[in-house]
Design a protein around this motif. Structure first.
Motif, short mmCIF file in Angstrom:
data_model
loop_
_atom_site.label_atom_id
_atom_site.label_comp_id
_atom_site.label_asym_id
_atom_site.label_seq_id
_atom_site.Cartn_x
_atom_site.Cartn_y
_atom_site.Cartn_z
N HIS A 154 -3.55 -11.14 -1.26
CA HIS A 154 -3.07 -10.14 -0.30
C HIS A 154 -3.51 -8.75 -0.74
N HIS A 162 -5.64 -9.21 -4.31
CA HIS A 162 -5.16 -9.83 -5.56
C HIS A 162 -4.18 -10.94 -5.24
N ASP A 196 -1.77 -4.71 -0.95
CA ASP A 196 -0.44 -4.11 -0.97
C ASP A 196 -0.23 -2.96 0.00
MN MN Z 1 0.58 -7.27 -4.50
#
Ligand code: MN
Ligand code: OGA
Length: 211
Positions: free
Chosen positions: A128, A188, A130
């Motif tokens: 994903h 990540h 952030d």
């Molecule tokens: Mn994350």
């Protein structure tokens, strides 16, 4: 008489290393960033919250998109409230980092939101980025790991992906390590862990000027 040219003394404080890494590569991982006694105190505090059922299953998304998807992320979390001495010490160090990031990278970071996170064995967090689709105030992600003597075979690494979607970094969640990266840029994931995996994850944000 000539004086040999001499390099200016360089500041290699850990905070400066983080700034240099972020400029050079968009991410940074610094072992032993935090002193052992602080990490131990934070770990004890997290495990007490866990024992007393004061952690919440983590959600993904924000606002109307907010959902519980344990197939995507399996951690349980609790927002830092700054009430314990250990949290105050941690937050004071992050405040110094925020100021350094603002003066060296001109990011205009306004605050930090951070939570304890505990991944039970068998859980992870799929790939994903952030930042929320409907609000991208998060600029820099920080993760501080609280696990003594992590072994590679225990899984739970933080995986960073490059533009070709290949894993190019595997970072063990070892006690004292601080990871930082540009929230919107670095895809990540957390590899499935075999052992309870404790951390503090946080996000430096800019001020919301949309209202
Ligand atoms: Mn994350
Ligand atoms: C997150 C996250 C990474 C880690 O909480 O968004 O990606 O190593 N955490 O815990």
């Amino acid at each position: 008489m000539h004086t040999a040219a001499r390099a200016l003394p360089t500041d290699t404080s850990p905070v400066t290393l983080v700034c240099d890494d972020l400029i050079a590569q968009g991410w940074s991982a610094i072992p032993h960033f935090f002193p052992g006694h602080l990490i131990t105190a934070l770990h004890i505090e997290l495990m007490e919250h866990a024992e007393h059922n004061r952690l919440q299953a983590a959600h993904i998304g924000k606002g109307e998109q907010r959902t519980l998807r344990s197939d995507i992320r399996g951690d349980e979390t609790r927002w830092l409230d700054g009430k314990s001495l250990a949290q105050q010490d941690f937050l004071a160090q992050m405040e110094l980092l925020r100021q350094a990031l603002n003066s060296q990278l001109f990011l205009g970071l306004n605050d930090l939101e951070a939570h304890f996170a505990l991944y039970p064995p068998g859980t992870g967090y799929s790939q994903h980025i952030d930042s929320f689709q409907n609000n991208n105030l998060r600029r820099i992600t920080i993760v501080a790991y609280l696990n003594e003597h992590w072994q590679p075979e225990e899984g739970g690494e933080l995986l960073l992906f490059n533009d070709d979607n290949e894993i190019y970094q595997r970072i063990l969640p070892e006690a004292g390590t601080l990871v930082c990266f540009i929230s919107e840029e670095i895809p990540h994931a957390v590899a499935i862990t075999q052992r309870p995996r404790a951390s503090i994850a946080g996000w430096f944000r800019v001020r919301d000027t949309s209202f």
